[in-house]
Design a protein around this motif. Structure first.
Motif, PDB file in Angstrom:
ATOM      1  N   LEU A 156       0.831  -1.199   0.000  1.00 48.24           N
ATOM      2  CA  LEU A 156       0.000   0.000   0.000  1.00 48.24           C
ATOM      3  C   LEU A 156       0.868   1.253   0.000  1.00 48.24           C
ATOM      4  O   LEU A 156       1.829   1.363   0.784  1.00 48.24           O
ATOM      5  CB  LEU A 156      -0.921   0.029   1.218  1.00 48.24           C
ATOM      6  N   THR A 157       0.532   2.194  -0.871  1.00 41.51           N
ATOM      7  CA  THR A 157       1.237   3.468  -0.957  1.00 41.51           C
ATOM      8  C   THR A 157       0.227   4.597  -0.783  1.00 41.51           C
ATOM      9  O   THR A 157      -0.754   4.679  -1.530  1.00 41.51           O
ATOM     10  CB  THR A 157       1.939   3.615  -2.313  1.00 41.51           C
ATOM     11  N   GLN A 158       0.455   5.451   0.196  1.00 41.10           N
ATOM     12  CA  GLN A 158      -0.429   6.587   0.404  1.00 41.10           C
ATOM     13  C   GLN A 158      -0.120   7.660  -0.634  1.00 41.10           C
ATOM     14  O   GLN A 158       1.038   7.988  -0.891  1.00 41.10           O
ATOM     15  CB  GLN A 158      -0.254   7.150   1.811  1.00 41.10           C
ATOM     16  N   THR A 159      -1.174   8.207  -1.232  1.00 36.38           N
ATOM     17  CA  THR A 159      -0.984   9.186  -2.302  1.00 36.38           C
ATOM     18  C   THR A 159      -1.237  10.612  -1.847  1.00 36.38           C
ATOM     19  O   THR A 159      -0.829  11.554  -2.524  1.00 36.38           O
ATOM     20  CB  THR A 159      -1.920   8.879  -3.483  1.00 36.38           C
ATOM     21  N   ASP A 160      -1.920  10.793  -0.735  1.00 32.18           N
ATOM     22  CA  ASP A 160      -2.235  12.121  -0.219  1.00 32.18           C
ATOM     23  C   ASP A 160      -2.157  12.079   1.302  1.00 32.18           C
ATOM     24  O   ASP A 160      -2.070  11.014   1.913  1.00 32.18           O
ATOM     25  CB  ASP A 160      -3.657  12.561  -0.635  1.00 32.18           C
ATOM     26  N   GLN A 161      -2.215  13.257   1.913  1.00 31.79           N
ATOM     27  CA  GLN A 161      -2.270  13.312   3.368  1.00 31.79           C
ATOM     28  C   GLN A 161      -3.623  12.795   3.852  1.00 31.79           C
ATOM     29  O   GLN A 161      -4.638  12.921   3.167  1.00 31.79           O
ATOM     30  CB  GLN A 161      -2.056  14.744   3.857  1.00 31.79           C
ATOM     31  N   ALA A 162      -3.613  12.215   5.033  1.00 31.00           N
ATOM     32  CA  ALA A 162      -4.865  11.758   5.622  1.00 31.00           C
ATOM     33  C   ALA A 162      -5.791  12.945   5.838  1.00 31.00           C
ATOM     34  O   ALA A 162      -5.348  14.060   6.131  1.00 31.00           O
ATOM     35  CB  ALA A 162      -4.592  11.054   6.939  1.00 31.00           C
ATOM     36  N   VAL A 163      -7.088  12.699   5.689  1.00 27.38           N
ATOM     37  CA  VAL A 163      -8.100  13.742   5.817  1.00 27.38           C
ATOM     38  C   VAL A 163      -8.976  13.437   7.020  1.00 27.38           C
ATOM     39  O   VAL A 163      -9.476  12.307   7.168  1.00 27.38           O
ATOM     40  CB  VAL A 163      -8.971  13.823   4.548  1.00 27.38           C
ATOM     41  N   GLY A 164      -9.192  14.423   7.886  1.00 29.62           N
ATOM     42  CA  GLY A 164     -10.026  14.241   9.065  1.00 29.62           C
ATOM     43  C   GLY A 164      -9.309  14.703  10.304  1.00 29.62           C
ATOM     44  O   GLY A 164      -8.374  15.510  10.241  1.00 29.62           O
TER      45      GLY A 164
ATOM     46  N   ARG B  69      -7.903  13.454  14.491  1.00 31.86           N
ATOM     47  CA  ARG B  69      -7.003  12.433  15.038  1.00 31.86           C
ATOM     48  C   ARG B  69      -7.708  11.120  15.366  1.00 31.86           C
ATOM     49  O   ARG B  69      -7.047  10.088  15.545  1.00 31.86           O
ATOM     50  CB  ARG B  69      -6.285  12.974  16.276  1.00 31.86           C
ATOM     51  N   THR B  70      -9.034  11.097  15.428  1.00 35.17           N
ATOM     52  CA  THR B  70      -9.735   9.840  15.717  1.00 35.17           C
ATOM     53  C   THR B  70     -10.717   9.413  14.633  1.00 35.17           C
ATOM     54  O   THR B  70     -11.264   8.310  14.709  1.00 35.17           O
ATOM     55  CB  THR B  70     -10.505   9.933  17.050  1.00 35.17           C
ATOM     56  N   ASP B  71     -10.946  10.246  13.618  1.00 32.86           N
ATOM     57  CA  ASP B  71     -11.893   9.899  12.550  1.00 32.86           C
ATOM     58  C   ASP B  71     -11.338  10.479  11.253  1.00 32.86           C
ATOM     59  O   ASP B  71     -11.444  11.680  11.014  1.00 32.86           O
ATOM     60  CB  ASP B  71     -13.277  10.480  12.861  1.00 32.86           C
ATOM     61  N   PHE B  72     -10.730   9.638  10.435  1.00 27.80           N
ATOM     62  CA  PHE B  72     -10.008  10.135   9.262  1.00 27.80           C
ATOM     63  C   PHE B  72      -9.986   9.067   8.180  1.00 27.80           C
ATOM     64  O   PHE B  72     -10.359   7.912   8.414  1.00 27.80           O
ATOM     65  CB  PHE B  72      -8.575  10.526   9.646  1.00 27.80           C
ATOM     66  N   TYR B  73      -9.555   9.461   6.980  1.00 19.97           N
ATOM     67  CA  TYR B  73      -9.398   8.470   5.924  1.00 19.97           C
ATOM     68  C   TYR B  73      -8.101   8.703   5.171  1.00 19.97           C
ATOM     69  O   TYR B  73      -7.609   9.834   5.043  1.00 19.97           O
ATOM     70  CB  TYR B  73     -10.600   8.450   4.978  1.00 19.97           C
ATOM     71  N   LEU B  74      -7.554   7.606   4.659  1.00 17.08           N
ATOM     72  CA  LEU B  74      -6.352   7.606   3.842  1.00 17.08           C
ATOM     73  C   LEU B  74      -6.739   7.366   2.391  1.00 17.08           C
ATOM     74  O   LEU B  74      -7.795   6.799   2.096  1.00 17.08           O
ATOM     75  CB  LEU B  74      -5.394   6.501   4.279  1.00 17.08           C
ATOM     76  N   THR B  75      -5.875   7.761   1.476  1.00 18.16           N
ATOM     77  CA  THR B  75      -6.011   7.416   0.068  1.00 18.16           C
ATOM     78  C   THR B  75      -4.775   6.623  -0.335  1.00 18.16           C
ATOM     79  O   THR B  75      -3.651   7.099  -0.146  1.00 18.16           O
ATOM     80  CB  THR B  75      -6.150   8.664  -0.815  1.00 18.16           C
ATOM     81  N   VAL B  76      -4.981   5.419  -0.856  1.00 20.35           N
ATOM     82  CA  VAL B  76      -3.862   4.536  -1.155  1.00 20.35           C
ATOM     83  C   VAL B  76      -3.990   3.962  -2.553  1.00 20.35           C
ATOM     84  O   VAL B  76      -5.075   3.939  -3.146  1.00 20.35           O
ATOM     85  CB  VAL B  76      -3.768   3.376  -0.136  1.00 20.35           C
ATOM     86  N   THR B  77      -2.865   3.483  -3.060  1.00 20.54           N
ATOM     87  CA  THR B  77      -2.856   2.671  -4.278  1.00 20.54           C
ATOM     88  C   THR B  77      -2.259   1.314  -3.935  1.00 20.54           C
ATOM     89  O   THR B  77      -1.513   1.157  -2.958  1.00 20.54           O
ATOM     90  CB  THR B  77      -2.026   3.317  -5.398  1.00 20.54           C
ATOM     91  N   THR B  78      -2.610   0.322  -4.755  1.00 15.08           N
ATOM     92  CA  THR B  78      -2.110  -1.034  -4.589  1.00 15.08           C
ATOM     93  C   THR B  78      -2.067  -1.704  -5.953  1.00 15.08           C
ATOM     94  O   THR B  78      -2.963  -1.481  -6.779  1.00 15.08           O
ATOM     95  CB  THR B  78      -3.004  -1.852  -3.647  1.00 15.08           C
ATOM     96  N   PRO B  79      -1.064  -2.523  -6.208  1.00 16.65           N
ATOM     97  CA  PRO B  79      -1.053  -3.273  -7.469  1.00 16.65           C
ATOM     98  C   PRO B  79      -2.212  -4.262  -7.583  1.00 16.65           C
ATOM     99  O   PRO B  79      -2.531  -4.708  -8.691  1.00 16.65           O
ATOM    100  CB  PRO B  79       0.291  -4.023  -7.418  1.00 16.65           C
ATOM    101  N   GLU B  80      -2.864  -4.583  -6.469  1.00 17.82           N
ATOM    102  CA  GLU B  80      -3.920  -5.588  -6.486  1.00 17.82           C
ATOM    103  C   GLU B  80      -5.225  -5.088  -7.098  1.00 17.82           C
ATOM    104  O   GLU B  80      -6.005  -5.886  -7.624  1.00 17.82           O
ATOM    105  CB  GLU B  80      -4.188  -6.110  -5.067  1.00 17.82           C
ATOM    106  N   VAL B  81      -5.482  -3.776  -6.993  1.00 19.61           N
ATOM    107  CA  VAL B  81      -6.742  -3.226  -7.500  1.00 19.61           C
ATOM    108  C   VAL B  81      -6.445  -1.898  -8.191  1.00 19.61           C
ATOM    109  O   VAL B  81      -5.783  -1.021  -7.621  1.00 19.61           O
ATOM    110  CB  VAL B  81      -7.770  -3.002  -6.375  1.00 19.61           C
ATOM    111  N   ALA B  82      -6.950  -1.741  -9.405  1.00 20.26           N
ATOM    112  CA  ALA B  82      -6.704  -0.517 -10.168  1.00 20.26           C
ATOM    113  C   ALA B  82      -7.301   0.699  -9.467  1.00 20.26           C
ATOM    114  O   ALA B  82      -8.347   0.615  -8.818  1.00 20.26           O
ATOM    115  CB  ALA B  82      -7.305  -0.649 -11.563  1.00 20.26           C
TER     116      ALA B  82
END
Length: 362
Positions: A49-57, A59-72
Motif C-alpha cells: 500500500l502506498t499513500q498518495t495524499d495526506q490523511a483527511v479528518g 485524530r480519531t476519525d479520518f481516511y487515507l487514500t492509497v494505491t495497490t497493485p492488487e486493485v486498479a
C-alpha cells in the motif's frame, strides 16, 4: 423450462429496472464531530500500500487514500479510533473491519453507531462500486486489476496492525458488512477463519445460489452495467453520466458464467456463503435483515429470503448464531422502516457493536 444465457441476460436487465442494484441505499445520518482535535496519526506505507495524499479528518476519525497493485485506481480507507486512543500509549485494541455496500465508498459510512465504541478500532476499506470483495476470475477487463480479497486480507489488515495499536489476533478481529459488504464479511470469514472470531451480515447478499437467483442476477447487473442500459432506454429514470458501474464488464468476469447449466456456475457456488456455513464453525455469526414491507420491488424483500436460507443451513448444522429479522422495522428503532437503508443499518449497528465489545472482552 430451461433458460438460455440470452434469457438470463434479459432477466438481468429487468431486475436492474425493477429493484435496482442490491446495495444502493439511503445513507445514515451524518456522524457528530469525532472526539479530539489535531491531525490524524502518521501512517507508514507497506504491505503493497502506498499513500498518495495526506490523511483527511481529525485524530480519531479520518481516511487515507492509497494505491495497490492488487486493485486498479485509488482507494480510501476510513479509520475510526476510540476517543481515548491517545490517553494510554500502552493500550491495544481489537478491530472491526466494516465492509460497505454497492456502490458506496468508505467516506460515506457515517453511521453514528460506528463512533460509539471506546473499546475497539473500526476500519472501513474501499470495496469498489461492484468489487464484490473477491479476486475476480478475469483480471483483463476494462476495469483493470480486481483482486479485492488480496487487497483487504493480505495488505490492509497487516498495514493496520503495523501502524495502529491493535491486538493482532483472531480473537480480537471481526468483519461485518452491509449489503454487498454482508457477502464480503461472510466470504472473508469463510475463506480465512484464522483471521476473524466474529462476522455479521446487515441485509447481506449471503445467498448467491440458484435458490436466490434474483440476488445472483443483481450481482451480474452491477458487472454488465445494466443500470446504464436502463438509463439509456428510460426517460429520466437515472443519470447515465453519473453511473458508478462503468466500465461495463462481462457477466463472467467475477466468478465465471453465472448461468446454472451443466454445473458451469460452479465458481459461484464455491463462493456462495449460504452453501459453506460449516466453515464458520467456532466463529460468532450475526444476521440482520428486514422484509421490505413485503414489497417485491424493495431489495430487502429478496434479502430476507436469502437470510432465511442461511438460517436454515445453520439450524441444520446445529450452529449457534444471532439472528434478527426486524420485519417492517416498526419495533427496530424510529428510523427503520424495514427497507434497504441506513436507518435500519444504524439500528443493526447499535445492537451489534456492544455485542462485539462483549465478545472481545470475554
Amino acid at each position: 423450462m430451461t433458460r438460455t444465457p440470452h434469457r438470463w441476460r434479459r432477466l438481468v436487465a429487468l431486475l436492474a429496472a425493477v429493484v435496482g442494484i442490491v446495495g444502493t441505499a439511503t445513507a445514515a445520518a451524518p456522524a457528530q464531530a469525532a472526539a479530539g482535535t489535531g491531525a490524524p496519526p502518521r501512517m507508514t506505507d507497506g504491505y503493497g500500500l502506498t499513500q498518495t495524499d495526506q490523511a483527511v479528518g481529525d485524530r480519531t476519525d479520518f481516511y487515507l487514500t492509497v494505491t495497490t497493485p492488487e486493485v486498479a485506481g485509488k482507494h480510501h480507507i476510513k479509520i475510526i479510533l476510540p476517543s481515548g486512543y491517545y490517553d494510554d500509549p500502552a493500550r491495544r485494541y481489537p478491530v472491526l473491519y466494516f465492509l460497505h455496500g454497492s456502490p458506496d465508498d468508505p467516506i460515506q459510512q457515517n453511521y453514528p453507531a460506528l463512533t460509539m465504541s471506546n473499546a475497539m478500532i473500526t476500519v472501513i476499506p474501499d470495496g469498489g462500486a461492484r468489487g464484490w470483495y473477491a479476486n475476480w476470475l478475469n483480471q483483463n477487463t476494462p476495469a483493470g486489476a480486481q483482486n479485492w480479497e488480496n487487497f483487504h486480507l493480505n495488505q490492509v489488515i497487516p498495514f493496520i496492525d503495523a501502524n495502529l495499536r491493535t491486538v493482532a489476533t483472531k480473537k480480537a478481529r471481526a468483519v461485518a458488512g452491509v449489503s454487498m459488504g454482508g457477502f464480503g464479511a461472510f466470504h472473508y470469514a469463510q475463506d480465512r477463519p484464522d483471521l476473524f472470531s466474529q462476522t455479521a451480515s446487515l441485509s447481506g447478499d449471503i445467498d448467491l445460489s440458484v435458490d436466490s437467483m434474483d440476488l445472483r442476477l443483481a450481482v451480474v447487473a452491477s458487472l454488465i452495467d445494466a443500470q446504464g442500459v436502463v438509463c439509456g432506454s428510460s426517460s429520466g429514470a437515472c443519470d447515465p453520466n453519473n453511473d458508478p458501474y462503468k466500465p461495463a464488464v462481462d457477466s463472467d468476469a467475477l466468478f465465471g458464467t453465472p448461468y446454472p447449466l451443466f454445473n458451469a456456475d460452479w465458481r459461484w457456488n464455491a463462493a456462495d456463503p449460504s452453501q459453506h456455513m460449516d466453515k464458520l464453525a467456532g466463529i460468532g455469526v450475526s444476521v440482520y435483515v428486514g422484509n421490505g414491507r413485503g414489497v417485491a420491488t424493495e431489495p430487502e424483500f429478496w434479502l430476507e429470503g436469502a437470510s432465511k436460507h442461511v438460517k436454515d443451513r445453520m439450524d441444520a448444522l446445529g450452529m449457534p448464531y444471532h439472528y434478527v429479522d426486524y420485519g417492517d422495522g416498526a419495533a427496530w428503532g424510529s428510523h427503520c422502516n424495514g427497507a434497504h437503508n441506513g436507518g435500519c443499518w444504524e439500528q443493526d449497528l447499535l445492537d451489534l457493536i456492544p455485542r462485539l465489545e462483549r465478545a472481545f472482552a470475554s
